[in-house]
Design an enzyme around this catalytic site. Structure first.
Site, PDB file in Angstrom:
ATOM      1  CE  LYS A 250      -3.379   2.544   2.886  1.00 20.22           C
ATOM      2  NZ  LYS A 250      -4.272   2.526   4.067  1.00 20.22           N
ATOM      3  CG  ASP A 255      -5.473   7.857   4.869  1.00 18.96           C
ATOM      4  OD1 ASP A 255      -6.333   8.578   4.320  1.00 18.96           O
ATOM      5  OD2 ASP A 255      -5.726   6.775   5.435  1.00 18.96           O
ATOM      6  CE  LYS A 262      -6.553   8.417   8.293  1.00 21.31           C
ATOM      7  NZ  LYS A 262      -7.252   7.300   8.942  1.00 21.31           N
ATOM      8  CG  ASP A 274      -2.011   4.971   4.996  1.00 24.16           C
ATOM      9  OD1 ASP A 274      -1.931   3.863   5.564  1.00 24.16           O
ATOM     10  OD2 ASP A 274      -3.072   5.413   4.501  1.00 24.16           O
ATOM     11  CG  ASP A 333      -9.864   7.415   6.766  1.00 25.63           C
ATOM     12  OD1 ASP A 333      -8.789   7.355   6.141  1.00 25.63           O
ATOM     13  OD2 ASP A 333      -9.938   7.572   8.002  1.00 25.63           O
ATOM     14  CD  GLU A 335      -6.701   5.342   2.456  1.00 28.12           C
ATOM     15  OE1 GLU A 335      -7.700   5.446   3.201  1.00 28.12           O
ATOM     16  OE2 GLU A 335      -5.576   5.012   2.872  1.00 28.12           O
ATOM     17  NE  ARG A 337     -11.255  -0.974   3.257  1.00 27.87           N
ATOM     18  CZ  ARG A 337     -11.880  -1.205   4.404  1.00 27.87           C
ATOM     19  NH1 ARG A 337     -13.057  -1.804   4.410  1.00 27.87           N
ATOM     20  NH2 ARG A 337     -11.324  -0.849   5.551  1.00 27.87           N
TER      21      ARG A 337
HETATM   22  N1  BES Z   1      -4.430   4.262   6.945  1.00 24.24           N
HETATM   23  C1  BES Z   1      -5.607   3.994   7.690  1.00 24.24           C
HETATM   24  C2  BES Z   1      -5.406   2.886   8.731  1.00 24.24           C
HETATM   25  C3  BES Z   1      -4.469   3.161   9.877  1.00 24.24           C
HETATM   26  C4  BES Z   1      -4.945   3.616  11.078  1.00 24.24           C
HETATM   27  C5  BES Z   1      -3.115   2.882   9.751  1.00 24.24           C
HETATM   28  C6  BES Z   1      -4.089   3.830  12.135  1.00 24.24           C
HETATM   29  C7  BES Z   1      -2.249   3.108  10.801  1.00 24.24           C
HETATM   30  C8  BES Z   1      -2.734   3.573  11.991  1.00 24.24           C
HETATM   31  C9  BES Z   1      -6.737   3.528   6.767  1.00 24.24           C
HETATM   32  O1  BES Z   1      -6.724   4.048   5.482  1.00 24.24           O
HETATM   33  C10 BES Z   1      -8.023   3.925   7.402  1.00 24.24           C
HETATM   34  O2  BES Z   1      -8.213   5.087   7.566  1.00 24.24           O
HETATM   35  N2  BES Z   1      -8.847   2.957   7.732  1.00 24.24           N
HETATM   36  C11 BES Z   1     -10.093   3.206   8.355  1.00 24.24           C
HETATM   37  C12 BES Z   1     -11.100   2.269   7.754  1.00 24.24           C
HETATM   38  C13 BES Z   1     -12.507   2.569   8.136  1.00 24.24           C
HETATM   39  C14 BES Z   1     -12.953   3.869   7.543  1.00 24.24           C
HETATM   40  C15 BES Z   1     -13.391   1.435   7.655  1.00 24.24           C
HETATM   41  C16 BES Z   1      -9.941   2.958   9.859  1.00 24.24           C
HETATM   42  O3  BES Z   1      -9.205   2.030  10.232  1.00 24.24           O
HETATM   43  O4  BES Z   1     -10.507   3.713  10.631  1.00 24.24           O
HETATM   44 ZN    ZN Z   2      -7.726   5.930   5.335  1.00 25.57          ZN
HETATM   45 ZN    ZN Z   3      -4.858   4.631   4.753  1.00 18.07          ZN
END
Ligand code: BES
Ligand code: ZN
Ligand code: ZN
Length: 482
Positions: A250, A255, A262, A274, A333, A335, A337
């Site tokens: 990834k 992000d 966020k 990220d 967020d 993104e 996937r």
């Molecule tokens: N990059 C984040 C995941 C992340 C969170 C990595 C904390 C490292 C530390 C990812 O893109 C994300 O924001 N995921 C969301 C998914 C949700 C919206 C279904 C999450 O984990 O909140």
């Molecule tokens: Zn994200």
């Molecule tokens: Zn992310």
């Protein structure tokens, strides 16, 4: 400070800083190698975690306790070595001798030798690119090792090289997002690959459009910077696997969450990390090439930042992916996937033996397993799974398995499209895994590195910030792969 010389020796020089790693069963040996009357050779010396210093003007002996010989592990040795190199650096020492005795017949012997090569490099790591002045720079640059481990010399070099690639991955993660964009990430991947005999092919936005990578393009819409799709290939003439191992990373260079922004302070603060999955696979394939392993490996990195610009993709959008499947976006967020799906679909064209993706994919993975492990989700046979898990244990980049049971797939069903990009409050890491699984169709392992990729505070030899997690894991897995 970079390590300039690393080699095995057979006798100690008594004017050089010497670190003895002492377990109860190596006490006698340590005694024999040390001038009489230096210290009392009692139990305290080998007690786990104990540091005994004997420094005079001309002699510098440091004893690091390993505990009972029968209970010594590779990770305990890594930590003891880190303590030794820390001490040497704080004494402003340039040359260090290390003495490590491991009873012959120990099953992990070669991993101890690899650790001896890794640790001076990992311990010395600092990210100082943007500081005008460095207060107390690390000084250690020459390391001599006295050990009974057979063939230690070549293993030392492999360990050192792998650690150096781990540090390059750390650098990539630590670079700020105004410097490390998809464009410069691709340039760096290409330059590194050129130096190590890895073929690099970089697709720009036009080529990504031509391939109809709808997920990657959707995430890129809110950005001012072009996306990149990076393909790296190492295919030595003597490769032993007829189908390639494909690594996918990834590569979100920052992000923000996009329109589903966020919150900050908090969630957004470390999101330059990220692209840690991308950093890991770029560095792992280069480590494999540098070590000239006889394996055919390909790395794929979809890269963009995720921002809420004017034209940003939007909750409720339905996106047509490269695979032809449609995705209802309910949270921008989620993104990672979206971009990984296109890479995983593209991987089918490569006829892979196995695809392993590494991604800082979900906050839920951090909640589930913390920063000391990654979450593994896989459809592979037990043999591959246990080889991965084993590589995790031996490199101490550990994997905890989460299931991919069918019922979880229900959670990403959409009313109006083939799937939605979030699965609700429960089982967040698994629903992300289930989303990805829909774009596979070959043996596949998904490793969510959200926890260990980036640390808010130092954890022993994993310093603060980017850890380079995944490089040693993938290298070890590929080295033992058949
Ligand atoms: N990059 C984040 C995941 C992340 C969170 C990595 C904390 C490292 C530390 C990812 O893109 C994300 O924001 N995921 C969301 C998914 C949700 C919206 C279904 C999450 O984990 O909140
Ligand atoms: Zn994200
Ligand atoms: Zn992310």
């Amino acid at each position: 400070m970079t390590i300039q010389s690393l080699q095995t020796i057979f006798t100690l020089d008594k004017n050089t800083f010497t670190a003895f790693l002492v377990a109860d069963d190596s006490l006698e040996l340590t005694k024999n190698l040390t001038p009489a009357d230096v210290v009392a050779f009692d139990e305290k010396l080998w007690e786990a975690g104990n540091l005994t210093r004997h420094y005079t003007r001309s002699e510098q002996y440091l004893f690091v306790g390993l505990g009972k010989g029968a209970e010594v592990t590779v990770e305990k040795v890594r930590k003891a070595l880190h303590a030794a190199f820390n001490e040497a650096n704080s004494q402003k020492v340039e040359s260090v001798q290390v003495v490590l005795y491991i009873p012959a017949g120990n099953a992990d012997l070669e991993y101890y030798a690899l650790a001896l090569g890794e640790m001076p490099v990992l311990s010395n790591y600092e990210f100082n690119s943007y500081k005008s002045e460095v207060k107390a720079p690390k000084t250690v640059k020459n390391v001599h090792v006295l050990t009974n481990i057979p063939n230690a010399e070549s293993l030392l070099q492999i360990g050192k090289d792998t650690a150096e690639f781990t540090c390059i991955a750390r650098d990539l993660v630590n670079e700020p997002p105004n410097v490390l964009t998809p464009v410069t990430l691709a340039e760096r991947a290409e330059a590194l690959s050129k130096a190590n005999g890895v073929r690099a092919e970089i697709w720009d936005k036009k080529q990504i459009e031509a391939k109809q990578m709808g997920g990657l393009l959707a995430v890129n819409r809110g950005s001012q910077t072009e996306p990149r799709f990076i393909i790296l290939e190492y295919k030595p003439d003597n490769h032993t696997n007829d189908k390639p191992i494909v690594l996918v990373g990834k590569g979100i260079t920052f992000d923000t969450g996009g329109l589903s922004l966020k919150p900050t302070p908090g969630s957004m603060d470390s999101m330059k990390s990220d692209m840690a999955g991308a950093a890991a696979v770029i560095c792992a394939i280069n480590a494999v090439a540098k070590a000239k392993l006889s394996r055919h490996v390909i790395a794929l990195i979809p890269s963009t930042d995720n921002r809420p610009g004017e034209d940003a993709y939007t909750p409720n959008d339905v996106i047509k992916m490269m695979s032809g499947n449609t995705v209802e976006v309910l949270n921008t967020d989620a993104e990672g996937r979206m971009i990984l799906a296109d890479a995983l679909h593209y991987a089918k064209e490569l006829n892979p033996a196995l695809v392993i993706d590494l991604a800082t994919l979900t906050g839920a993975a951090v909640i589930a397993v913390g920063t000391i492990a990654s979450a593994l989700m896989t459809n592979t046979d037990e043999k591959t799974k246990s080889q991965l898990t084993q590589a995790g244990l031996l490199t101490h980049e550990r994997l905890v398995e989460l299931p991919l049971w069918d019922e979880y797939d229900e959670l990403i069903k959409s009313d109006i499209a083939d799937m939605k990009n979030i699965g609700g409050r429960y089982a967040g890491s698994i629903t992300a895994g289930k989303f990805l699984q829909r774009f596979t169709g070959y043996p596949w392992a998904h490793i969510d590195i959200a926890g260990p990729a980036f640390l808010e505070s130092a954890d022993n030899y994993r310093g603060k910030n980017g850890t380079g997690v995944g490089v040693r894991l993938l290298f070890d897995f590929i080295r033992n792969y058949q």
